[in-house]
Enzyme design. Sequence first.
Site, short mmCIF file in Angstrom:
data_model
loop_
_atom_site.label_atom_id
_atom_site.label_comp_id
_atom_site.label_asym_id
_atom_site.label_seq_id
_atom_site.Cartn_x
_atom_site.Cartn_y
_atom_site.Cartn_z
CG ASP A 1 -7.81 -4.88 2.46
OD1 ASP A 1 -8.78 -4.82 3.10
OD2 ASP A 1 -7.34 -4.31 1.16
CE1 TYR B 1 -2.76 -3.22 0.94
CE2 TYR B 1 -4.30 -1.62 0.79
CZ TYR B 1 -4.20 -2.83 0.78
OH TYR B 1 -5.07 -3.76 0.58
CG ASP C 1 -1.10 -20.39 2.03
OD1 ASP C 1 -0.02 -20.03 3.07
OD2 ASP C 1 -0.25 -21.13 1.09
CE LYS D 1 3.01 -18.38 0.35
NZ LYS D 1 2.06 -19.41 0.36
#
Length: 370
Positions: free
Chosen positions: A252, A147, A228, A194
Amino acid sequence: MVAEAAQSGRRESRTARPRYNRAMAHRVTLIPGDGIGPELAEATRRVLDASGVDFDWEVVDAGEAVMAEYGTPLPEHVLESVKRNRIALKGPITTPVGGGFRSVNVTLRQVLGLYANLRPARSMPGLDTRYQDVDLVIVRENTEDLYSGIEHMVGRDAAESIKIITREASERIARFAFDYAVANGRHKVTAVHKANIMKLSDGLFLESCRTVAAEYDGRVEFEDRIVDNMCMQLVQKPELYDVLVLPNLYGDIVSDLAAGLVGGLGVAPGANIGTEAAVFEPVHGSAPKYAGLDKANPTALILSGALMLRHLGYPVEAERVERAVRAVIAEGSATTYDLGGPAGTSEFADAIIDRLAAESQIPAASSISA
Ligand code: NAD
C-alpha cells in the site's frame, strides 16, 4: 498482460479471465463510487466506449450514497453483480476514519478473493516529475497482513493489531508476480519485506518468495530488499527496479510512493485480481473536496480501464487508449489542474476521445506491458 500473466506459468490459470464471445457486448459492473467517482466513471465510460470494444455497463451504486437506503455501503446486489459479471470497474469509495463502516474496498477484495493488487507506475512525457523513465510494477498481496482486521484493546490504554502472513497467500502472490514478469517481458522480481525484524511473519513471506523464485530460475531474476532501504532506493534510483512483490501494508505504502515518482495519484491505475473476479480501480481516493466540480483528473480510472481491456483480451485497444492518454498529456492543453492544465474532467475525456478517433485508422503496434 494481466490476464496473460495468469496463463504463462507452468500451472493452470488461477485468475479470473472470462472467455467472452467477441460478437457480444462485454457486460461489466460499473461502480461509480463516492466524491469525484461518478464524474470520473462517466468520463472513463465514454473513453472505453470509444475504444472499439463493445460494453454493456451494469451500473450499481456502493458507498456513502447508499448507506441510508440499504444500511450498508456494499449492498448484496452490488456484490452479486460483480460475482455474476466477474469484471468490475470501480470509482473510489469514501471510508470514514475511525468508526463507521468497514472499508468497501477491503471487503470487496476479501469477499471476492481478489488476492493480487497490480499497480503499474510508468513515466509519461509532459508530466512535471523528478524522473522521466520510471517503469515499475507493484504487485501487492491483497488479503492478509495487518489488513485482516483482527484488532482488540488490551485494557483501556493499549491496542493490538494482528499481522497474518501465510505460506499459501505469500506463494500465490509471488507466483502472480513471476507470471506477470514472464508474460510481460520483465526481467526481475524484487521481494520487499522487513524479515530482519519480523523474523516469523515477514520471514515466511521472504521464504515463500524464494521458493517460488526457484521455479523461474533462468527466466526471471530475483532479489529482495528490506522495505525501508527499498523506499530510499526507489527515490534515489528507481530505474534499477522492475517488478516489486510486497505484503499488503508495505505494498500500500510503496505503491503510493511509486505513484508519486510518475506524477501522483491522479495518474496511477490499479487492478485487483482473483480467481473468481477482477476489479479495476484507481489508486486515489474520492477527493470529496473536488466532488461535482468537473475538476478531477480521470487519467487513473481511464488507465485502470486500459488494464481491464488487457485483462479481457484486448491489448491493441488497451494500447490505443494508453497512447491517446499519453498524447493528450504530452500536448498539455486539455489536461486537468493537477497536471498544470486548464481543462475539466469531461474536456480531458473529450480530448482523449478525439485522439482515439483520429488514430483509429492507424494500426496499433503489438501489445505493450501494462
Ligand atoms: P484522495 O486520493 O481522495 O485525495 C488526496 C488528494 O489527492 C486530493 O485532495 C486531491 O488533491 C488529490 N487527488 C486525488 N485524486 C485526484 C484526481 N483524480 N484528480 C486530481 N486530484 C486528485 O485521498 P484521501 O483524501 O486520503 O481520501 C479521501 C477518501 O477516499 C477517504 O475516505 C479514503 O478512505 C478514500 N479512499 C478510497 C480509495 C478507494 O476507493 N480505492 C482509495 C484511497 C482512499
